[in-house]
Design a protein around this motif. Structure first.
Motif, PDB file in Angstrom:
ATOM      1  N   ARG A  35     -21.968  -2.848   5.373  1.00 56.07           N
ATOM      2  CA  ARG A  35     -22.018  -1.542   5.977  1.00 56.07           C
ATOM      3  C   ARG A  35     -22.005  -0.596   4.670  1.00 56.07           C
ATOM      4  O   ARG A  35     -22.577   0.611   4.890  1.00 56.07           O
ATOM      5  CB  ARG A  35     -20.582  -1.168   6.617  1.00 56.07           C
ATOM      6  CG  ARG A  35     -20.826  -2.156   8.247  1.00 56.07           C
ATOM      7  CD  ARG A  35     -22.174  -1.601   8.864  1.00 56.07           C
ATOM      8  NE  ARG A  35     -22.297  -2.090  10.295  1.00 56.07           N
ATOM      9  CZ  ARG A  35     -23.087  -2.060  11.122  1.00 56.07           C
ATOM     10  NH1 ARG A  35     -24.313  -1.458  10.640  1.00 56.07           N
ATOM     11  NH2 ARG A  35     -22.965  -2.617  12.353  1.00 56.07           N
ATOM     12  N   TYR A  36     -21.619  -0.879   3.464  1.00 55.49           N
ATOM     13  CA  TYR A  36     -21.379   0.129   2.599  1.00 55.49           C
ATOM     14  C   TYR A  36     -21.433  -0.320   1.295  1.00 55.49           C
ATOM     15  O   TYR A  36     -20.497  -1.198   1.034  1.00 55.49           O
ATOM     16  CB  TYR A  36     -20.286   1.417   2.997  1.00 55.49           C
ATOM     17  CG  TYR A  36     -20.105   2.165   1.733  1.00 55.49           C
ATOM     18  CD1 TYR A  36     -20.905   3.337   1.760  1.00 55.49           C
ATOM     19  CD2 TYR A  36     -18.962   2.147   0.905  1.00 55.49           C
ATOM     20  CE1 TYR A  36     -20.666   4.438   0.727  1.00 55.49           C
ATOM     21  CE2 TYR A  36     -18.652   3.156   0.018  1.00 55.49           C
ATOM     22  CZ  TYR A  36     -19.651   4.225  -0.295  1.00 55.49           C
ATOM     23  OH  TYR A  36     -19.290   5.372  -1.132  1.00 55.49           O
ATOM     24  N   VAL A 135     -14.299   3.361   7.320  1.00 53.21           N
ATOM     25  CA  VAL A 135     -15.298   4.527   7.281  1.00 53.21           C
ATOM     26  C   VAL A 135     -14.274   5.634   6.845  1.00 53.21           C
ATOM     27  O   VAL A 135     -14.822   6.581   5.928  1.00 53.21           O
ATOM     28  CB  VAL A 135     -15.601   4.856   8.929  1.00 53.21           C
ATOM     29  CG1 VAL A 135     -16.671   6.078   8.708  1.00 53.21           C
ATOM     30  CG2 VAL A 135     -16.847   3.756   9.125  1.00 53.21           C
ATOM     31  N   ILE A 444     -21.109   5.927  15.564  1.00 55.06           N
ATOM     32  CA  ILE A 444     -21.257   4.313  15.215  1.00 55.06           C
ATOM     33  C   ILE A 444     -20.402   3.543  16.066  1.00 55.06           C
ATOM     34  O   ILE A 444     -20.898   2.399  16.549  1.00 55.06           O
ATOM     35  CB  ILE A 444     -20.370   4.354  13.652  1.00 55.06           C
ATOM     36  CG1 ILE A 444     -20.773   5.253  12.666  1.00 55.06           C
ATOM     37  CG2 ILE A 444     -20.128   2.848  13.497  1.00 55.06           C
ATOM     38  CD1 ILE A 444     -20.140   5.451  11.371  1.00 55.06           C
ATOM     39  N   TRP A 450     -25.504   4.930  12.094  1.00 55.59           N
ATOM     40  CA  TRP A 450     -25.005   5.364  10.755  1.00 55.59           C
ATOM     41  C   TRP A 450     -25.549   6.350  10.322  1.00 55.59           C
ATOM     42  O   TRP A 450     -25.242   7.049   9.146  1.00 55.59           O
ATOM     43  CB  TRP A 450     -24.972   4.172   9.944  1.00 55.59           C
ATOM     44  CG  TRP A 450     -23.854   3.358  10.593  1.00 55.59           C
ATOM     45  CD1 TRP A 450     -24.171   2.165  11.496  1.00 55.59           C
ATOM     46  CD2 TRP A 450     -22.640   2.658  10.023  1.00 55.59           C
ATOM     47  NE1 TRP A 450     -23.039   1.362  11.431  1.00 55.59           N
ATOM     48  CE2 TRP A 450     -22.251   1.667  10.585  1.00 55.59           C
ATOM     49  CE3 TRP A 450     -22.032   3.294   8.846  1.00 55.59           C
ATOM     50  CZ2 TRP A 450     -21.042   1.022  10.410  1.00 55.59           C
ATOM     51  CZ3 TRP A 450     -20.650   2.732   8.639  1.00 55.59           C
ATOM     52  CH2 TRP A 450     -20.052   1.651   9.527  1.00 55.59           C
TER      53      TRP A 450
END
Length: 470
Positions: A35-36, A135, A444, A450
């Motif tokens: 995701r990141y 997040v 999200i 996103w």
């Protein structure tokens, strides 16, 4: 090629010995959905060349990085939580995964995890982290870094396919595992554990390790013990970081002794908040009923925590020298607070001159006017150079007040940077207030969108450019 030529691995923490950690196995997650990935941070330690597949293997499955730690280590520590001593702490849902050196500065850096599974110190918890928590930590660290705070950085967030039950958000909720890049995971609580257990040899070893690894240029004054010199250096770094947090309008929420790194770096973000307006009593954690860690009490909390470190080191020096070092904390903090306010406003002063008192008149105005905290710094970056911009902006009425005159006089006394960056073409600054964080999470959670999250990270990049953060 899994790592770049600038990658310089280390196993330094293992040299402390097994009294400091427990080797553990990571959780076996159902999936590893990337995701990141923070390639800016990864490049500083030679990990930006990893493919996404390699990234997921190392930071989702925790396959060891080349020549770094052969197995994750759950670190042992105690700590005061809201000033109540707890001997049952330690890494309960994280571990030290790897160590390596910064490619530019040479500093030893850690890769620590959050949500990577249970350990001997899990205290009945599931060892997991919600995706929302991941997040939120990305947003906190990105914003703080942009504002110039000495903070850990979020390197990676991988969604794990698990569903978690939590009391403080709708459940079941999605899970993730987070990896942070930070300058040490040794805490004040690490020293407290050894002091309580009377592990004198281990304490001597820890002091020497911290001194040599994180304060290599430290030189005790004539007649000063090495422990007191080290303590003084820690006080200085913690005071500086505390001033940075206050100038950023940030409330950490849980400034316990197990959350104070020995390097002074801020890390581990849970119930954090940024100030909407200047308010000494503003509190981040819903469970902080007494406001112990309210915004205005954060310097006091840091000083109290440092006093606990002094108690641990006292057998290695004299009471007087530790008292002198601790008393310097307040002086250093106030000086640094003024420096940070000058930096936030893009104002310049002579390096060899006394630091002027600028924070007090500004905070007095902010307390009365109730203009948005971050809005003020956005409107007046560059001081007098921003007069036309601020007085033609949406908050001009705040600056027409008579009690703004002392602040305007301050601006006239300093040379200021020109607010020429594209960031100042906006009407409003990038902020990270709780309602905005929730608004970023909602798409999200509801539709796996996103887009707003990544757009916000792009806006934060503009803020980094203002303060010269690479």
């Amino acid at each position: 090629m899994p790592v770049s030529p600038t990658y310089r691995p280390s196993r330094a923490h293992m040299d402390l010995g097994s009294v400091f950690y427990d080797p553990v196995a990571p959780a076996d997650f159902p999936q590893t959905l990337l995701r990141y990935r923070n390639d800016r941070a990864a490049a500083t330690v030679g990990l930006d060349t990893l493919t996404d597949e390699e990234w997921r293997a190392h930071f989702g499955r925790f396959i060891p990085l080349p020549d770094s730690l052969p197995q994750p280590l759950a670190l042992r520590y105690h700590g005061h939580q809201f000033r109540v001593y707890n001997p049952d702490l330690g890494d309960g849902r994280g571990f030290l995964f790897a160590q390596m050196h910064d490619a530019v500065t040479g500093r030893l850096m850690d890769l620590g995890t959050k949500g990577s599974g249970t350990t001997p110190w899990s205290r009945g918890g599931d060892g997991r982290l919600t995706l929302k928590g991941g997040v939120r930590e990305i947003l906190a660290t990105e914003m703080l870094e942009a504002l110039g705070v000495n903070t850990s950085r979020t390197l990676s967030v991988i969604e794990t396919g698990e569903r978690l039950a939590r009391n403080d958000e709708p459940s079941p909720t999605r899970a993730c595992v987070l990896v942070r890049l930070g300058h040490s995971h040794i805490r004040i609580g690490t020293f407290q554990r050894l002091a309580v257990l009377d592990e004198r040899a281990a304490m001597d070893r820890l002091v020497a390790y911290v001194r040599d690894t994180y304060y290599p240029d430290l030189a005790p004054a004539p007649g000063q013990s090495e422990a007191a010199a080290l303590f003084g250096a820690v006080c200085e770094r913690v005071a500086t970081t505390g001033a940075q947090l206050m100038a950023a309008g940030f409330v950490h929420g849980v400034l316990n002794t197990d959350n104070i790194a020995i390097t002074g770096e801020s890390f581990d973000y849970g119930p954090w908040r940024f100030l909407p307006t200047y308010d000494q009593s503003f509190t981040a954690a819903y469970f902080d009923h007494a406001g112990l860690y309210a915004y205005g009490r954060q310097p006091q909390a840091l000083g109290w925590n440092l006093a606990r470190l002094a108690e641990c080191l006292l057998p290695l020096g004299t009471l007087q020298e530790f008292q002198v070092a601790l008393e310097s904390f307040a002086t250093t903090y106030q000086k640094q607070l003024n420096i940070q306010y000058l930096r936030r406003l893009g104002l310049q002063h002579q390096p060899d001159a006394d630091v002027p008192e600028i924070a007090t008149p500004i905070t007095e105005f902010l307390s009365r006017a109730r203009v948005g905290f971050e809005n003020f710094f956005f409107d007046w970056y560059g001081g007098a150079n921003s007069t036309q911009r601020a007085m033609n902006g949406p908050r001009a009425s705040f600056y027409d007040r008579a009690d703004f005159a002392p602040v305007r006089a301050l601006f006239d006394a300093f040379a200021g940077r020109q607010p020429t960056q594209a960031y100042f073409e906006r009407h409003d600054p990038v902020t990270m207030l709780i309602d905005q964080v929730e608004a970023l999470w909602s798409p999200i959670a509801e539709s796996d969108d996103w887009g707003p999250f990544h757009a916000t990270l792009g806006n934060i990049a503009g803020l980094r450019a203002v303060y010269g953060v690479p």
